[in-house]
Enzyme design. Sequence first.
Site, mmCIF file in Angstrom:
data_model
loop_
_atom_site.group_PDB
_atom_site.id
_atom_site.type_symbol
_atom_site.label_atom_id
_atom_site.label_comp_id
_atom_site.label_asym_id
_atom_site.label_seq_id
_atom_site.Cartn_x
_atom_site.Cartn_y
_atom_site.Cartn_z
ATOM 1 C CG HIS A 132 -1.958 1.342 1.442
ATOM 2 N ND1 HIS A 132 -3.103 1.682 0.877
ATOM 3 C CD2 HIS A 132 -1.516 2.432 2.110
ATOM 4 C CE1 HIS A 132 -3.254 2.630 1.268
ATOM 5 N NE2 HIS A 132 -2.961 2.910 1.678
ATOM 6 C CG ASP A 178 -12.357 2.584 4.878
ATOM 7 O OD1 ASP A 178 -12.357 3.083 5.446
ATOM 8 O OD2 ASP A 178 -12.396 2.595 3.433
ATOM 9 N NE ARG A 220 -10.700 9.672 8.656
ATOM 10 C CZ ARG A 220 -9.896 8.912 7.918
ATOM 11 N NH1 ARG A 220 -10.470 7.327 7.577
ATOM 12 N NH2 ARG A 220 -8.745 9.364 8.074
ATOM 13 C CB SER A 269 -9.451 4.475 5.427
ATOM 14 O OG SER A 269 -9.330 3.932 5.051
ATOM 15 C CE LYS A 273 -9.733 1.693 1.932
ATOM 16 N NZ LYS A 273 -9.541 3.040 1.121
#
Lengths: 441, 441
Positions: free
Chosen positions: A82, A161, A168, A183, A187
């Site tokens: 990520h 999420d 947010r 978050s 995922k």
Amino acid sequence: MNPVELIKKKRRGDSLTPAELKFMVEGYTLGKIPDYQMSAFLMATLFKGMSDDETAQLVDLMLHSGAVVNLDKVKTAKVDKHSTGGIGDKTTFLLAPILASLGYSYPTIAGRSLGHTGGTVDKLESIPGFQCHISLKRFQELVGSVGLAFLGQTDEICPADKKIYGLRDVTGTVESLPLIVASIMSKKLAEGAEGLVFDVKCGSGAFMKTDKEAEALAKALVATAKRCKRKAQALVTTMNGPLGHGVGNAIEINECVAFLRQGPADQPPEPELWNLTLELSAALVAVAEETEGAKPSPKKEVLERIEAVLRSGQAYSKFLEVVSLQGGDTEALDQGLPLAPKSLVVEASEKGYVSEILGESVGQALVELGGGRKKAGEPIDHGVGFWFEKREGQAVDKGEALVRIFARDLKTGELAKNMLIDAIRLSPRPPSKANLIRTRF
Amino acid sequence: MNPVELIKKKRRGDSLTPAELKFMVEGYTLGKIPDYQMSAFLMATLFKGMSDDETAQLVDLMLHSGAVVNLDKVKTAKVDKHSTGGIGDKTTFLLAPILASLGYSYPTIAGRSLGHTGGTVDKLESIPGFQCHISLKRFQELVGSVGLAFLGQTDEICPADKKIYGLRDVTGTVESLPLIVASIMSKKLAEGAEGLVFDVKCGSGAFMKTDKEAEALAKALVATAKRCKRKAQALVTTMNGPLGHGVGNAIEINECVAFLRQGPADQPPEPELWNLTLELSAALVAVAEETEGAKPSPKKEVLERIEAVLRSGQAYSKFLEVVSLQGGDTEALDQGLPLAPKSLVVEASEKGYVSEILGESVGQALVELGGGRKKAGEPIDHGVGFWFEKREGQAVDKGEALVRIFARDLKTGELAKNMLIDAIRLSPRPPSKANLIRTRF
């Protein structure tokens, strides 16, 4: 339970019990707790944080709010990287085939571009016929048979999420470490990854501007991943300008194809993209080996194996295989995807060094060209983009090309050109160059 | 302007410019800014506070969001007291006629009871025929001719405060000093008061539990009043149990009538209610004199004048006059308003001293009796209530009456009785007694 009392509890800095956090998150996802109470709770969380237990539980609540990809039948280690996001970041298209070639699995669930940030799905869709919206079942099959697959994010995955992130975004509560961590993590877990590598960007072009912020996020991601029983490493990497030469959709895919097939010989990969890809690949191999309970290989040997699957064409074959199985035109890909017809060039106004390229401005210039979106759901022009001939630290002569613009028409091309002129800074002396890999966790 | 950027600005602890705060408050009142953004802004304000300038501007924005009473034709000083609330607090019905008798004007805009807190309007409506919902024009006339009048809070007055307060109540953002100050101040300014006295309650039965909190609120109220060009004083006063003997609607009005007409002689006013009324009256005279630019009278002389208008019956006449002009049955008032028929008594379970009476529990017991509301808009039983025979610090023999309950039926009466038994604590030794007036600002 009363939402107001739970908001006050978080406001005082106390931790919520698992039952209380579940009441808030499930209640909000199901529409029983209104936006205005959740936004107050999120702001209190931004100020007061969450304990490690609360963060891990939030990950779990988000994860199980929707569908979870089951990769139990896939016997090799499932790994994924990520990145916290950067202009021109195309490493996913390189890491997935490299890791699959090395015998690991690399499931990817990805989103679309919005604002100045690019989207993996849009980049893949620049390949004619490529289909990211496949079923979860088909995704599981491809990961099992090819070792990699790309799935467009759907409403099925982590709806809690999705709803909380949307709130947010409009309430000034994005910048909360536990909320960011939960978050990201929810995922990644939903796609079935067992080993995770986090590329936490740091610098003027990144979400995290300082080492302190980036290191805090990197540590929190690794700690939460471990609490969620995943193997994990984090690299804090320098991100000022764009990564690599290309910024756009088709142009980034073309850059990746050239990288994967190691040619043409007179166009070597951009060094930063090369180095980052090799470092991230090595980290992914390390977490994969850890996942499989294997003895860790020496890094030198791992890097040699990575270079070998690139030189042998194995990695490129893997990429062509998944593109073909997901409906993409591999011939068009191999020949180079077409770029927009109007070409403009930003030239150096004086002799000197490229001292800074403002990544966010480059992303905004791409949106003006039609290569990104101002609002979700807008169409995108895959052919437009930029090719940075010169990168930070390189010497330039007056009049030399800094960046080539590929535009659909001259009007948008000129607009983007003016934005790029403002985004590229020259200096008479070479700028100090930061290390690509700043720290590791 | 972008609400998200303004939320972030407050989150960082920066002050909003007047234009920015106006954008938020007006935008929210008009429905252009949604609840979820305002609640995030309120929570950020709770953590980061507001500058004195911002608070004063928020007062101004709330004040001018609706109708403002114009008392320019009234030539005497217009004064009013605000109390932060306490069970059995009935001083408004005493101060208004006292100040009017002394030649000053006392406009009162008041609300209804909700939860464990009593409401001035409900108490007045226990007088048959009394009408609080008069026009602003009639209110102005009465203040001018009689020197006092009571107006039920309407949607016309400070709608921005009403909407923001409603949101604070359900988002855990009530306890923010600048928001509390702005809410109080805007309503006091809207009713046309020039001189203000704040009775900031402190103790187990009050909103502010500690001296530190109460003093901070007292100072902020006086500072903001002065910034809004009003004369002001604040008294921090002890509030543990209920104030006076009576708690309820009719029963509190009856207690006030006995106080105002100074009798019967064998039933002197409860000492704490007497002392607090005299202290607040004297402070109101001080701000009235300051408003009129008069030389401040010595406090001893002021107290003598206050006692004189009570002894002479002037203050009671003033009260009868305004009750009559607002449609109330003065004969019924003078004879004593009827109380609910079922009488129960809580007796001391042992010899000792009353060490504590939990005010909030007393308020909740009144709600169970039907004398208060669980939800806005519910009907109320004016006749039910409590009469505390014994107060904190008093000695009691075993079996002596502590409190008499006036209930509509035995079922609710028994329920309230059990709640009161839990709410009254006895101890073998006399408890230490705090000063009524803790500090002044």
